[in-house]
Design a protein around this motif. Structure first.
Motif, mmCIF file in Angstrom:
data_model
loop_
_atom_site.group_PDB
_atom_site.id
_atom_site.type_symbol
_atom_site.label_atom_id
_atom_site.label_comp_id
_atom_site.label_asym_id
_atom_site.label_seq_id
_atom_site.Cartn_x
_atom_site.Cartn_y
_atom_site.Cartn_z
ATOM 1 N N ALA A 94 6.461 5.887 -13.040
ATOM 2 C CA ALA A 94 6.197 6.174 -11.628
ATOM 3 C C ALA A 94 6.359 4.923 -10.776
ATOM 4 O O ALA A 94 6.851 4.981 -9.642
ATOM 5 C CB ALA A 94 4.789 6.745 -11.465
ATOM 6 N N ASP A 95 5.949 3.782 -11.320
ATOM 7 C CA ASP A 95 6.084 2.510 -10.608
ATOM 8 C C ASP A 95 7.553 2.196 -10.343
ATOM 9 O O ASP A 95 7.901 1.581 -9.341
ATOM 10 C CB ASP A 95 5.446 1.403 -11.457
ATOM 11 N N MET A 96 8.423 2.653 -11.218
ATOM 12 C CA MET A 96 9.844 2.355 -11.090
ATOM 13 C C MET A 96 10.604 3.338 -10.211
ATOM 14 O O MET A 96 11.594 2.963 -9.570
ATOM 15 C CB MET A 96 10.495 2.327 -12.476
ATOM 16 N N ILE A 97 10.170 4.603 -10.180
ATOM 17 C CA ILE A 97 11.006 5.618 -9.516
ATOM 18 C C ILE A 97 10.352 6.232 -8.281
ATOM 19 O O ILE A 97 10.857 7.218 -7.745
ATOM 20 C CB ILE A 97 11.404 6.736 -10.496
ATOM 21 N N GLU A 98 9.250 5.660 -7.824
ATOM 22 C CA GLU A 98 8.582 6.226 -6.637
ATOM 23 C C GLU A 98 9.539 6.250 -5.445
ATOM 24 O O GLU A 98 10.523 5.510 -5.417
ATOM 25 C CB GLU A 98 7.304 5.437 -6.338
ATOM 26 N N PRO A 99 9.273 7.111 -4.456
ATOM 27 C CA PRO A 99 10.233 7.356 -3.366
ATOM 28 C C PRO A 99 10.666 6.115 -2.587
ATOM 29 O O PRO A 99 11.772 6.097 -2.027
ATOM 30 C CB PRO A 99 9.471 8.328 -2.445
ATOM 31 N N PHE A 109 0.836 -1.201 0.000
ATOM 32 C CA PHE A 109 0.000 0.000 0.000
ATOM 33 C C PHE A 109 0.877 1.258 0.000
ATOM 34 O O PHE A 109 0.601 2.223 -0.714
ATOM 35 C CB PHE A 109 -0.927 0.000 1.216
ATOM 36 N N ALA A 110 1.955 1.231 0.801
ATOM 37 C CA ALA A 110 2.873 2.376 0.839
ATOM 38 C C ALA A 110 3.513 2.588 -0.529
ATOM 39 O O ALA A 110 3.686 3.728 -0.987
ATOM 40 C CB ALA A 110 3.944 2.154 1.905
ATOM 41 N N HIS A 111 3.863 1.485 -1.191
ATOM 42 C CA HIS A 111 4.424 1.585 -2.544
ATOM 43 C C HIS A 111 3.421 2.245 -3.488
ATOM 44 O O HIS A 111 3.782 3.154 -4.254
ATOM 45 C CB HIS A 111 4.784 0.192 -3.066
ATOM 46 N N VAL A 112 2.178 1.798 -3.442
ATOM 47 C CA VAL A 112 1.155 2.351 -4.331
ATOM 48 C C VAL A 112 0.991 3.849 -4.108
ATOM 49 O O VAL A 112 0.912 4.626 -5.070
ATOM 50 C CB VAL A 112 -0.191 1.628 -4.133
ATOM 51 N N MET A 113 0.959 4.277 -2.855
ATOM 52 C CA MET A 113 0.796 5.704 -2.595
ATOM 53 C C MET A 113 2.020 6.501 -3.074
ATOM 54 O O MET A 113 1.907 7.654 -3.477
ATOM 55 C CB MET A 113 0.535 5.950 -1.108
ATOM 56 N N GLY A 114 3.182 5.857 -3.029
ATOM 57 C CA GLY A 114 4.364 6.494 -3.592
ATOM 58 C C GLY A 114 4.242 6.651 -5.106
ATOM 59 O O GLY A 114 4.663 7.660 -5.675
ATOM 60 N N VAL A 115 3.660 5.650 -5.755
ATOM 61 C CA VAL A 115 3.436 5.722 -7.200
ATOM 62 C C VAL A 115 2.421 6.820 -7.519
ATOM 63 O O VAL A 115 2.556 7.543 -8.506
ATOM 64 C CB VAL A 115 2.963 4.360 -7.753
ATOM 65 N N VAL A 116 1.391 6.953 -6.670
ATOM 66 C CA VAL A 116 0.409 8.023 -6.861
ATOM 67 C C VAL A 116 1.096 9.385 -6.825
ATOM 68 O O VAL A 116 0.878 10.243 -7.700
ATOM 69 C CB VAL A 116 -0.699 7.951 -5.782
ATOM 70 N N GLU A 117 1.916 9.611 -5.807
ATOM 71 C CA GLU A 117 2.636 10.884 -5.682
ATOM 72 C C GLU A 117 3.495 11.147 -6.924
ATOM 73 O O GLU A 117 3.479 12.255 -7.490
ATOM 74 C CB GLU A 117 3.540 10.850 -4.452
ATOM 75 N N THR A 118 4.228 10.126 -7.335
ATOM 76 C CA THR A 118 5.148 10.294 -8.458
ATOM 77 C C THR A 118 4.390 10.492 -9.767
ATOM 78 O O THR A 118 4.797 11.313 -10.609
ATOM 79 C CB THR A 118 6.072 9.074 -8.566
ATOM 80 N N ALA A 119 3.304 9.765 -9.950
ATOM 81 C CA ALA A 119 2.507 9.903 -11.173
ATOM 82 C C ALA A 119 1.925 11.309 -11.279
ATOM 83 O O ALA A 119 1.884 11.898 -12.377
ATOM 84 C CB ALA A 119 1.388 8.866 -11.199
#
Length: 261
Positions: A179-184, A68-78
Motif C-alpha cells: 500500500a505504501d508503494m501503490i497508494e494514489p 499526511f496526504a500520502h499516509v491517508m492514501g496508504v490507509v485507503e489502499t491498505a
C-alpha cells in the motif's frame, strides 16, 4: 469484447473499493474534543474508530501536509488490499495510518530516537550508520508500543517492517508494504504494472513484485542496499521455486493418472 468487459468490471470494483475506503478514512470529526474527548486522557480499544480518529489528528500535527496526504492514501489502499485478500481491515487501516509516525525526524534526530528506544541494538549496523532513512519504521513501532500498549503486536510489526521487508512477512505486513508503494499519490515508472497485479495474483507475489521494483530502483540509482535485503529476496525466491516445483509435480502426477486409465 469480453476482455474489455472484464477490464471495466475490475476498474469498477477498484473504484468502489477506493470510495468505501475514502469514506472510512474521512469519518473523523474535525473537532477532536467533541469527537473523542481530550486527547491522551484514555486509551480506548486500539482498533476502534475512536482510537483511529485520535491518532489521525495526532499524526496531522507530527508530519507535513504532503506526508499526511500520502499516509491517508496508504490507509485507503491498505483497506482495499485487506478486502481483496481477506485480511483484517481494522488492523490494516491502523497500521497504514501509523507507518510514517516518525517520518518527520531528520537523520540525527531519528538516530537519537533509535538509541532512546533501544532500536539501535536491534537493527543491522548499516541502518544506523549509512541508512537512517530506514529507521522510522522500527522507531515508530517501539515508540507507539510504549505510548499506546493496546496497539496489537501485529500492527506494530507491520509498521516496523514497512521500510525493509523481512523473511517473516505476514499478510498484514505485506499489505502495508505494498500500500505504501501503490497508494494514489505515488507516481513512478512501473507503478501501473504493480497496481494491475492487485486481485490478479497472490498477495505474496504482489509483495515480491513490489520488493523487486524497489531493489531495481536502488541498483539503478546506485544506492546502498540494506544488508539483510539479499536474504529477504533469496527467501522468497526459494519459496517461489518450491511452489513451482510442487505445481509441476502435481500436474505430472495428474497426467500420469490419466494415462493409466
Amino acid at each position: 469484447m469480453a476482455d474489455v468487459g472484464k477490464r471495466k468490471k475490475r476498474a469498477s470494483k477498484r473504484s468502489a473499493c477506493v470510495e468505501r475506503a475514502s469514506k472510512s478514512a474521512s469519518m473523523c470529526a474535525t473537532d477532536p474534543q467533541t469527537a473523542f474527548g481530550v486527547l491522551g486522557t484514555h486509551d480506548p480499544d486500539a482498533l476502534s474508530d475512536e482510537f483511529f480518529c485520535a491518532r489521525k489528528t495526532e499524526l496531522s500535527g507530527r508530519v507535513g501536509k504532503k506526508r499526511f496526504a500520502h499516509v491517508m492514501g496508504v490507509v485507503e489502499t491498505a483497506e482495499c488490499l485487506a478486502r481483496e485478500y481477506g485480511a483484517d481491515i481494522a488492523m490494516a487501516r491502523l497500521a497504514a495510518l501509523l507507518h510514517d509516525w516518525d517520518k518527520a525526524y531528520d537523520d540525527d534526530g531519528i538516530r537519537a530516537r533509535a538509541r532512546e528506544f533501544g532500536v539501535d541494538a536491534e537493527v543491522h549496523a548499516d541502518m544506523m550508520e549509512s541508512m537512517p532513512q530506514l529507521l522510522h519504521g522500527p522507531t515508530a513501532a517501539a515508540a507507539l508500543a510504549a505510548e499506546y500498549p493496546s496497539i496489537p503486536n501485529e500492527v506494530l510489526q507491520a509498521v516496523r517492517l514497512h521500510t525493509t521487508g523481512s523473511v517473516c512477512m505476514t499478510d498484514l505486513d505485506m499489505i502495508v508494504y505494498v500500500a505504501d508503494m501503490i497508494e494514489p499519490g505515488r507516481c513512478y515508472d512501473g507503478l501501473d504494472e504493480l497496481r494491475a497485479l492487485v486481485g490478479r495474483t497472490s498477495l505474496e507475489e504482489l509483495f515480491v513484485a513490489s520488493f523487486a521494483h524497489v531493489m531495481r530502483m536502488l541498483v539503478r540509482r546506485r544506492k546502498l542496499l540494506y544488508t539483510p535485503t539479499v536474504g529477504v529476496w533469496n527467501h522468497y525466491m526459494m519459496r517461489a521455486r518450491k511452489r513451482a516445483s510442487a505445481e509441476q509435480s502435481a500436474i505430472a502426477y495428474a497426467s500420469q493418472g490419466k494415462d493409466n486409465r
